[in-house]
Design a protein around this motif. Structure first.
Motif, short mmCIF file in Angstrom:
data_model
loop_
_atom_site.label_atom_id
_atom_site.label_comp_id
_atom_site.label_asym_id
_atom_site.label_seq_id
_atom_site.Cartn_x
_atom_site.Cartn_y
_atom_site.Cartn_z
N ILE A 63 -2.13 -1.36 -7.41
CA ILE A 63 -1.55 -0.83 -6.18
C ILE A 63 -2.61 -0.12 -5.34
O ILE A 63 -3.31 0.76 -5.84
CB ILE A 63 -0.39 0.15 -6.50
CG1 ILE A 63 0.70 -0.52 -7.34
CG2 ILE A 63 0.18 0.75 -5.21
CD1 ILE A 63 1.50 -1.59 -6.63
N SER A 64 -2.70 -0.51 -4.09
CA SER A 64 -3.60 0.16 -3.16
C SER A 64 -2.97 1.46 -2.70
O SER A 64 -1.76 1.52 -2.42
CB SER A 64 -3.87 -0.72 -1.94
OG SER A 64 -4.61 -1.85 -2.33
N CYS A 65 -3.79 2.50 -2.61
CA CYS A 65 -3.30 3.83 -2.23
C CYS A 65 -4.21 4.45 -1.18
O CYS A 65 -5.43 4.25 -1.21
CB CYS A 65 -3.28 4.76 -3.43
SG CYS A 65 -2.23 4.24 -4.77
N LEU A 66 -3.61 5.19 -0.28
CA LEU A 66 -4.36 6.04 0.65
C LEU A 66 -4.19 7.47 0.19
O LEU A 66 -3.06 7.93 -0.04
CB LEU A 66 -3.82 5.91 2.08
CG LEU A 66 -3.85 4.53 2.73
CD1 LEU A 66 -3.35 4.63 4.17
CD2 LEU A 66 -5.24 3.92 2.70
N HIS A 125 0.99 5.04 1.14
CA HIS A 125 0.37 6.07 1.98
C HIS A 125 0.65 7.44 1.39
O HIS A 125 1.65 7.64 0.70
CB HIS A 125 1.00 6.07 3.39
CG HIS A 125 0.71 4.86 4.19
ND1 HIS A 125 0.02 4.91 5.36
CD2 HIS A 125 1.02 3.56 3.98
CE1 HIS A 125 -0.09 3.69 5.86
NE2 HIS A 125 0.51 2.85 5.04
N THR A 137 -7.94 2.75 -1.38
CA THR A 137 -8.50 1.94 -0.30
C THR A 137 -8.72 2.71 0.99
O THR A 137 -9.20 2.16 1.96
CB THR A 137 -7.60 0.72 -0.01
OG1 THR A 137 -6.28 1.17 0.25
CG2 THR A 137 -7.60 -0.26 -1.16
N ILE A 174 0.85 -1.19 0.00
CA ILE A 174 0.00 0.00 0.00
C ILE A 174 0.89 1.24 0.00
O ILE A 174 1.95 1.23 0.62
CB ILE A 174 -0.95 -0.01 1.21
CG1 ILE A 174 -2.02 1.07 1.10
CG2 ILE A 174 -0.20 0.09 2.52
CD1 ILE A 174 -3.15 0.89 2.08
#
Length: 139
Positions: free
Chosen positions: A30-33, A8, A70, A6
């Protein structure tokens, strides 16, 4: 195999597009905040409420196929004023709840670091970042 789980602190649409482009090259999602600017100081970065809304309404955003937003993350003002920190976290929590309606992939609310993680947890954080409590302050 090592991999990025992830990212951030994605604080611009430009950065989201670059992550999407690089992920596509490697056939990854790709998961991203998304980093939200909640602090009452200028040393922090991120989307404000209006920019976040504009992002989610942008047709280009919807077509980014190799990123998955996410969650949200934010950093409170570096202050001893616990009420101010709590206010800023409440603001982020409200944005998080509203965004979950628009984006079903939203599940992580990252707020709270070594100095304020207790308040973050009290205000609904699902992820804290407590590196300096574990490793000491950075030089």
């Amino acid at each position: 195999a090592e991999y990025v789980a992830i990212i951030h602190g994605v604080d611009s649409f430009k950065l989201l597009k670059e992550i999407d482009k690089q992920a596509k090259k490697h056939d990854r999602i790709i998961s991203c905040l998304l980093q939200i600017h909640i602090a009452e100081e200028d040393t922090k970065f991120g989307f404000n409420k209006e920019e976040l809304h504009a992002l989610t309404q942008n047709p280009e955003f919807i077509h980014l196929e190799n990123i998955k937003v996410t969650g949200l993350m934010g950093m409170a003002t570096f202050t001893d004023d616990k009420n101010q920190i709590r206010r800023e976290f409440k603001t982020l929590k409200a944005l998080f709840e509203n965004l979950k309606i628009e984006l079903p992939t939203i599940e992580i609310l990252s707020m709270g670091m070594s100095g304020d993680y207790e308040i973050g947890i009290e205000e609904g954080s699902t992820m804290v970042r407590i590196g300096s409590s574990i490793f000491g302050t950075r030089n």
